[in-house]
Structure formats: structure tokens, C-alpha cells
Write an enzyme that holds these catalytic residues in place. Structure first.
Site, PDB file in Angstrom:
ATOM      1  N   ASN A   1       0.863  -1.188   0.000  1.00 57.42           N
ATOM      2  CA  ASN A   1       0.000   0.000   0.000  1.00 57.42           C
ATOM      3  C   ASN A   1       0.900   1.239   0.000  1.00 57.42           C
ATOM      4  O   ASN A   1       1.712   1.424   0.911  1.00 57.42           O
ATOM      5  CB  ASN A   1      -0.893  -0.048   1.257  1.00 57.42           C
ATOM      6  CG  ASN A   1      -1.804   1.153   1.361  1.00 57.42           C
ATOM      7  OD1 ASN A   1      -1.380   2.278   1.094  1.00 57.42           O
ATOM      8  ND2 ASN A   1      -3.026   0.945   1.778  1.00 57.42           N
TER       9      ASN A   1
ATOM     10  N   HIS B   1       1.041   6.249   1.817  1.00 57.16           N
ATOM     11  CA  HIS B   1       1.793   7.228   2.607  1.00 57.16           C
ATOM     12  C   HIS B   1       2.970   7.848   1.861  1.00 57.16           C
ATOM     13  O   HIS B   1       3.569   8.808   2.340  1.00 57.16           O
ATOM     14  CB  HIS B   1       2.158   6.651   3.968  1.00 57.16           C
ATOM     15  CG  HIS B   1       0.904   6.425   4.759  1.00 57.16           C
ATOM     16  ND1 HIS B   1      -0.004   7.441   4.990  1.00 57.16           N
ATOM     17  CD2 HIS B   1       0.355   5.307   5.285  1.00 57.16           C
ATOM     18  CE1 HIS B   1      -1.038   6.964   5.649  1.00 57.16           C
ATOM     19  NE2 HIS B   1      -0.855   5.664   5.831  1.00 57.16           N
TER      20      HIS B   1
ATOM     21  N   HIS C   1      -5.725   3.584  -1.322  1.00 52.43           N
ATOM     22  CA  HIS C   1      -7.044   3.930  -0.771  1.00 52.43           C
ATOM     23  C   HIS C   1      -7.373   5.338  -1.251  1.00 52.43           C
ATOM     24  O   HIS C   1      -6.730   6.302  -0.845  1.00 52.43           O
ATOM     25  CB  HIS C   1      -6.953   3.880   0.759  1.00 52.43           C
ATOM     26  CG  HIS C   1      -8.255   4.124   1.458  1.00 52.43           C
ATOM     27  ND1 HIS C   1      -8.395   3.989   2.816  1.00 52.43           N
ATOM     28  CD2 HIS C   1      -9.490   4.486   0.998  1.00 52.43           C
ATOM     29  CE1 HIS C   1      -9.649   4.269   3.163  1.00 52.43           C
ATOM     30  NE2 HIS C   1     -10.323   4.585   2.080  1.00 52.43           N
TER      31      HIS C   1
ATOM     32  N   ARG D   1      -9.541   8.187  -0.795  1.00 51.37           N
ATOM     33  CA  ARG D   1     -10.470   8.644   0.240  1.00 51.37           C
ATOM     34  C   ARG D   1     -11.344   9.770  -0.279  1.00 51.37           C
ATOM     35  O   ARG D   1     -10.921  10.529  -1.150  1.00 51.37           O
ATOM     36  CB  ARG D   1      -9.688   9.139   1.465  1.00 51.37           C
ATOM     37  CG  ARG D   1      -9.120   8.028   2.305  1.00 51.37           C
ATOM     38  CD  ARG D   1      -8.420   8.589   3.527  1.00 51.37           C
ATOM     39  NE  ARG D   1      -8.158   7.560   4.494  1.00 51.37           N
ATOM     40  CZ  ARG D   1      -8.990   7.225   5.490  1.00 51.37           C
ATOM     41  NH1 ARG D   1     -10.115   7.877   5.666  1.00 51.37           N
ATOM     42  NH2 ARG D   1      -8.679   6.266   6.319  1.00 51.37           N
TER      43      ARG D   1
ATOM     44  N   ARG E   1      -6.992  12.896   0.895  1.00 48.85           N
ATOM     45  CA  ARG E   1      -5.868  13.367   1.717  1.00 48.85           C
ATOM     46  C   ARG E   1      -4.516  12.838   1.233  1.00 48.85           C
ATOM     47  O   ARG E   1      -3.500  13.411   1.522  1.00 48.85           O
ATOM     48  CB  ARG E   1      -6.079  13.025   3.184  1.00 48.85           C
ATOM     49  CG  ARG E   1      -6.035  11.544   3.471  1.00 48.85           C
ATOM     50  CD  ARG E   1      -6.109  11.270   4.943  1.00 48.85           C
ATOM     51  NE  ARG E   1      -7.450  11.459   5.456  1.00 48.85           N
ATOM     52  CZ  ARG E   1      -7.864  10.937   6.611  1.00 48.85           C
ATOM     53  NH1 ARG E   1      -7.032  10.266   7.367  1.00 48.85           N
ATOM     54  NH2 ARG E   1      -9.105  11.113   7.007  1.00 48.85           N
TER      55      ARG E   1
ATOM     56  N   GLU F   1      -8.741   0.325  -2.441  1.00 46.16           N
ATOM     57  CA  GLU F   1      -9.516   0.381  -1.194  1.00 46.16           C
ATOM     58  C   GLU F   1     -10.467   1.541  -1.294  1.00 46.16           C
ATOM     59  O   GLU F   1     -10.051   2.642  -1.686  1.00 46.16           O
ATOM     60  CB  GLU F   1      -8.571   0.685  -0.040  1.00 46.16           C
ATOM     61  CG  GLU F   1      -8.201  -0.471   0.803  1.00 46.16           C
ATOM     62  CD  GLU F   1      -7.370   0.011   1.973  1.00 46.16           C
ATOM     63  OE1 GLU F   1      -7.752   0.975   2.653  1.00 46.16           O
ATOM     64  OE2 GLU F   1      -6.320  -0.585   2.167  1.00 46.16           O
TER      65      GLU F   1
ATOM     66  N   THR G   1      -8.044   3.746   8.721  1.00 48.82           N
ATOM     67  CA  THR G   1      -9.248   2.914   8.838  1.00 48.82           C
ATOM     68  C   THR G   1      -9.310   2.342  10.257  1.00 48.82           C
ATOM     69  O   THR G   1      -8.346   1.744  10.728  1.00 48.82           O
ATOM     70  CB  THR G   1      -9.193   1.761   7.803  1.00 48.82           C
ATOM     71  OG1 THR G   1      -8.876   2.327   6.543  1.00 48.82           O
ATOM     72  CG2 THR G   1     -10.507   1.027   7.728  1.00 48.82           C
TER      73      THR G   1
ATOM     74  N   GLU H   1     -10.703  -9.502   3.742  1.00 46.72           N
ATOM     75  CA  GLU H   1      -9.421  -9.113   4.328  1.00 46.72           C
ATOM     76  C   GLU H   1      -9.656  -8.985   5.831  1.00 46.72           C
ATOM     77  O   GLU H   1     -10.475  -8.166   6.276  1.00 46.72           O
ATOM     78  CB  GLU H   1      -8.932  -7.787   3.745  1.00 46.72           C
ATOM     79  CG  GLU H   1      -7.607  -7.365   4.367  1.00 46.72           C
ATOM     80  CD  GLU H   1      -6.991  -6.133   3.701  1.00 46.72           C
ATOM     81  OE1 GLU H   1      -7.223  -5.906   2.496  1.00 46.72           O
ATOM     82  OE2 GLU H   1      -6.272  -5.413   4.403  1.00 46.72           O
TER      83      GLU H   1
ATOM     84  N   HIS I   1      -3.450  -4.522   8.060  1.00 46.85           N
ATOM     85  CA  HIS I   1      -3.599  -3.327   8.895  1.00 46.85           C
ATOM     86  C   HIS I   1      -2.719  -3.436  10.126  1.00 46.85           C
ATOM     87  O   HIS I   1      -2.878  -4.345  10.929  1.00 46.85           O
ATOM     88  CB  HIS I   1      -5.051  -3.035   9.318  1.00 46.85           C
ATOM     89  CG  HIS I   1      -5.242  -1.552   9.517  1.00 46.85           C
ATOM     90  ND1 HIS I   1      -4.857  -0.895  10.651  1.00 46.85           N
ATOM     91  CD2 HIS I   1      -5.706  -0.589   8.675  1.00 46.85           C
ATOM     92  CE1 HIS I   1      -5.103   0.398  10.530  1.00 46.85           C
ATOM     93  NE2 HIS I   1      -5.601   0.613   9.323  1.00 46.85           N
TER      94      HIS I   1
HETATM   95  N1  PXP Z   1      -5.793  -3.036   4.739  1.00 49.30           N
HETATM   96  C1  PXP Z   1      -6.732  -2.064   4.842  1.00 49.30           C
HETATM   97  C2  PXP Z   1      -8.158  -2.436   4.582  1.00 49.30           C
HETATM   98  C3  PXP Z   1      -6.384  -0.754   5.170  1.00 49.30           C
HETATM   99  O1  PXP Z   1      -7.340   0.198   5.288  1.00 49.30           O
HETATM  100  C4  PXP Z   1      -5.028  -0.432   5.353  1.00 49.30           C
HETATM  101  C5  PXP Z   1      -4.621   0.980   5.623  1.00 49.30           C
HETATM  102  O2  PXP Z   1      -4.860   1.771   4.499  1.00 49.30           O
HETATM  103  C6  PXP Z   1      -4.086  -1.474   5.227  1.00 49.30           C
HETATM  104  C7  PXP Z   1      -4.499  -2.769   4.944  1.00 49.30           C
HETATM  105  C8  PXP Z   1      -2.637  -1.231   5.427  1.00 49.30           C
HETATM  106  O3  PXP Z   1      -2.420  -0.908   6.768  1.00 49.30           O
HETATM  107  P1  PXP Z   1      -1.008  -0.372   7.218  1.00 49.30           P
HETATM  108  O4  PXP Z   1      -0.766   0.929   6.508  1.00 49.30           O
HETATM  109  O5  PXP Z   1      -1.146  -0.230   8.705  1.00 49.30           O
HETATM  110  O6  PXP Z   1      -0.007  -1.424   6.825  1.00 49.30           O
END
Ligand code: PXP
Length: 247
Positions: A7, A10, A43, A45, A49, A70, A101, A151, A197
Site C-alpha cells: 500500500n 503514505h 485507498h 479517500r 488526503r 480500497e 481505517t 481481508e 492493517h
Molecule cells: N488493509 C486495509 C483495509 C487498510 O485500510 C489499510 C490501511 O490503508 C491497510 C491494509 C494497510 O495498513 P497499514 O498501513 O497499517 O499497513
């Protein structure tokens, strides 16, 4: 072997901090693929952001593995997903005040909205994954709503191992057992099982050993580490750039 979806939200957070062009999450996604990532997750949003629609369009063109979007099951996001056609859409709950989330979907409360979203996405050829807490009632509902994937939310597990692993600790055993049971139930109901997550280099090991989990989505910790492992080289390159222009 268990797969990794990276992901890159960030990377975009860092870019948006300056409303600049760098760092580009699309470039980061392609590097993640070069390093062996099995998929890229972003994701989009409602408040934009971090990831922007421009990122999503480019990622759809350039990602050679699998693109997972996402999204909240809103009409705006459904319209965008149907247009962009990611390989998978992971439906998540979204609140504008949240930092990240905060939990899985409540599929008992939002059944109608989620079912509508699943049908719309399936019609567009997009697989649907539902982000849920590791609870049997949510897993059963995910299967009955017609999702193909779930998930499992690992954030409660991640919170009990913030700094180190103590596999004998009761909280650790309890949270890991919940994930194990949820994964087995989801598999038995014919769902493909993912998890994510809050996963980190320190706490990912035991999750990888949970039967039936086929893929993890990890973001923040990989992005955080990439800043640190890249810092030394970045400073050296700046010094080189400065010194090569100094007479
Ligand atoms: N899975 C989902 C559904 C999420 O919302 C997120 C965060 O965007 C992640 C996985 C990844 O989480 P992390 O950034 O804490 O690794």
C-alpha cells in the site's frame, strides 16, 4: 507462498504535505513491483488526503501485477471504480475524522449498501474484498453477501505486539487465535482470505503462518522504513550534487 500487496498511500501523504509532485506514489508502486510485490494497493479517500484520481489512472495503466483499490462503498467511489476498473476493490468503512481505517465493515448494519456495491463492482468485472474484523458473524455475512474475498483486520493483533513479540502473552495468543479461527471459517465458506492493517517487520511472522491466509496488505511500516533505509543515500546524493557544482 503468501503474497504481499504493498500500500503506497503514505508516499502520497508525504507528497501532499507540500502539495508538490514528489514523492510520486506511482513511481513507488513500480519500484515495489520491481522488488517483488505481488500487488499494489491504494485507498482513494473521499477527502483525497493522500491518493489522487490522477494516481489511480496512472497506476491502472502501469501496474503490471494487480491493482487493489480500497474504497468506501459510496456512489462517488463506485463511479470511479467502474471507470478505472482495478483488479480488486476492497470495501472499507471510512470516517473523515479518522487518521486511518479504524475497524472492519459492520456487515450486519450496512448489508444493503455493501450488497449493492458488490453487485455493481462484479458487473464491471472487479473482484470484491470486504475488510472485516475477525468475527464469525462478519465472515458469515461476507459470504452471504456474495463477496469473493475477505481481508481480516489485524489491527487488534498488531496493537498487542507494538514493539516486540511475546508469543506466550495471553493477549497475543487471544488475538492470533481470533485471526486463525476467522481465516478457517472464511476458507470453509469458500472465501479467499487476506489480512492486513498495522502489520510490521516485527509482528508479521506469526500471521504468515496462519493457515488459509493467502495475501497481506501492508503499507505504513514499509513506507516508514523506506524513508529510513533511503536517508543515507539521499543525503550522499545531495552532497554530491552540491559539491559537483562548487568550483
Ligand atoms: N488493509 C486495509 C483495509 C487498510 O485500510 C489499510 C490501511 O490503508 C491497510 C491494509 C494497510 O495498513 P497499514 O498501513 O497499517 O499497513
Amino acid at each position: 507462498m503468501i503474497k504481499l500487496g504493498v500500500n503506497v498511500d503514505h508516499v502520497a501523504t508525504l507528497r501532499q504535505a507540500r502539495q508538490a509532485h514528489e514523492p510520486d506514489p506511482v513511481a513507488a508502486a513500480l519500484l515495489a513491483e520491481l522488488a517483488g510485490a505481488d500487488g499494489i494497493t491504494v485507498h482513494l479517500r473521499g477527502d483525497r488526503r493522500h491518493i489522487q484520481e490522477r494516481d489511480l489512472r496512472l497506476l491502472r495503466e502501469l501496474v503490471a501485477t494487480r491493482l487493489n483499490l480500497e474504497m468506501a462503498p459510496t456512489s462517488e467511489m463506485l463511479r470511479i471504480a467502474v471507470k478505472i476498473r482495478p483488479d480488486t476493490s476492497t470495501l472499507v468503512p471510512e470516517r473523515s475524522e479518522e487518521v486511518t481505517t479504524e475497524g472492519g465493515l459492520n456487515l450486519l448494519k450496512s448489508a444493503g449498501e455493501v450488497k449493492y456495491a458488490i453487485e455493481k463492482l462484479h458487473k464491471a468485472g472487479i473482484s470484491v474484498s470486504l475488510f472485516v474484523d475477525p468475527e464469525s458473524k462478519q465472515i458469515k455475512q461476507a459470504a452471504s453477501l456474495g463477496a469473493q474475498l475477505v481481508e481480516l483486520n489485524t489491527s487488534a493483533y498488531a496493537e498487542v505486539v507494538p514493539l516486540g513479540l511475546n508469543e506466550d502473552h495471553a493477549d497475543f495468543k487471544r488475538e492470533l487465535a481470533k485471526i486463525r479461527e476467522a481465516a478457517a471459517l472464511a476458507h470453509a465458506l469458500g472465501l479467499r482470505v487476506l489480512a492486513g492493517h498495522g502489520l510490521t517487520y516485527r509482528n508479521v511472522g506469526p500471521i504468515c503462518k496462519v493457515p488459509y491466509i493467502t495475501e497481506l496488505n501492508i503499507g505504513h511500516n514499509i513506507c516508514a522504513r523506506s524513508v529510513l533505509v533511503g536517508m543515507e543515500r539521499a543525503v550522499r546524493e545531495m552532497l554530491d550534487a552540491m559539491h559537483s557544482t562548487t568550483p
